[in-house]
Design a protein around this motif. Sequence first.
Motif, PDB file in Angstrom:
ATOM      1  N   ARG A   1       0.850  -1.185   0.000  1.00 41.96           N
ATOM      2  CA  ARG A   1       0.000   0.000   0.000  1.00 41.96           C
ATOM      3  C   ARG A   1       0.881   1.229   0.000  1.00 41.96           C
ATOM      4  O   ARG A   1       1.840   1.317   0.754  1.00 41.96           O
TER       5      ARG A   1
ATOM      6  N   PHE B   1      -7.802  -2.561  -2.230  1.00 43.39           N
ATOM      7  CA  PHE B   1      -6.687  -3.059  -1.421  1.00 43.39           C
ATOM      8  C   PHE B   1      -7.210  -3.827  -0.211  1.00 43.39           C
ATOM      9  O   PHE B   1      -6.736  -4.928   0.089  1.00 43.39           O
TER      10      PHE B   1
ATOM     11  N   ARG C   1      -6.486  -7.692   0.403  1.00 43.51           N
ATOM     12  CA  ARG C   1      -5.731  -8.003   1.625  1.00 43.51           C
ATOM     13  C   ARG C   1      -6.498  -8.995   2.503  1.00 43.51           C
ATOM     14  O   ARG C   1      -5.907  -9.849   3.151  1.00 43.51           O
TER      15      ARG C   1
ATOM     16  N   PRO D   1      -2.791   0.589  -5.181  1.00 45.00           N
ATOM     17  CA  PRO D   1      -1.970  -0.504  -4.661  1.00 45.00           C
ATOM     18  C   PRO D   1      -0.861  -0.811  -5.666  1.00 45.00           C
ATOM     19  O   PRO D   1      -1.048  -0.667  -6.883  1.00 45.00           O
TER      20      PRO D   1
ATOM     21  N   ASN E   1       2.067  -3.752  -6.702  1.00 44.46           N
ATOM     22  CA  ASN E   1       2.625  -5.090  -6.558  1.00 44.46           C
ATOM     23  C   ASN E   1       4.062  -5.043  -7.068  1.00 44.46           C
ATOM     24  O   ASN E   1       4.293  -4.800  -8.250  1.00 44.46           O
TER      25      ASN E   1
END
Length: 163
Positions: free
Chosen positions: A3, A22, A26, A146, A148
């Motif tokens: 995040r 997110f 999560r 978000p 990755n």
Amino acid sequence: VLRSTASATALNPGAKSADALFARLRGASPFFLISGPSALESLEHALFMSDALASLSVRTGIPVVYKTSFDKANGTLAVSPRGLGLDASLRAFEEIKRASGLPVITDVHECWQVGPVAEVVDVLQILAFLCRQTDLLVAAAHSGLPVNVKKGQFASAGVMGHA
């Protein structure tokens, strides 16, 4: 999925929906799935794949994020197909999201790509071979989405904690 900072919400008007996505990912149990073709070959193929993945998500209850690359810059051969390019892919990403209802993730390779890509997709991805590029990581974090960050083979797990 990492995040970005809370202050990024002010920089991206879509950040509230990014926060909701997110939180959903999560909290996914037992996991969420990132899946799709390596490179965006055509809108028709992408819509076929995203429809199949959306159906899989409904059947299994596992959240799916549709993943494909607009520029497969790390192909095995220099003559390998690279995707549709940025402009055509941004239009395709919008259509994929509209038609399938799935969130979309794609990778960014350069800082200047973060802004236009973040306006359309739901999650940004940093490729493994770019995971130590500080300027790119900071630009992605400031998008409010978000992010990755894929772990490069050359990076230890401890180093990735700083990404």
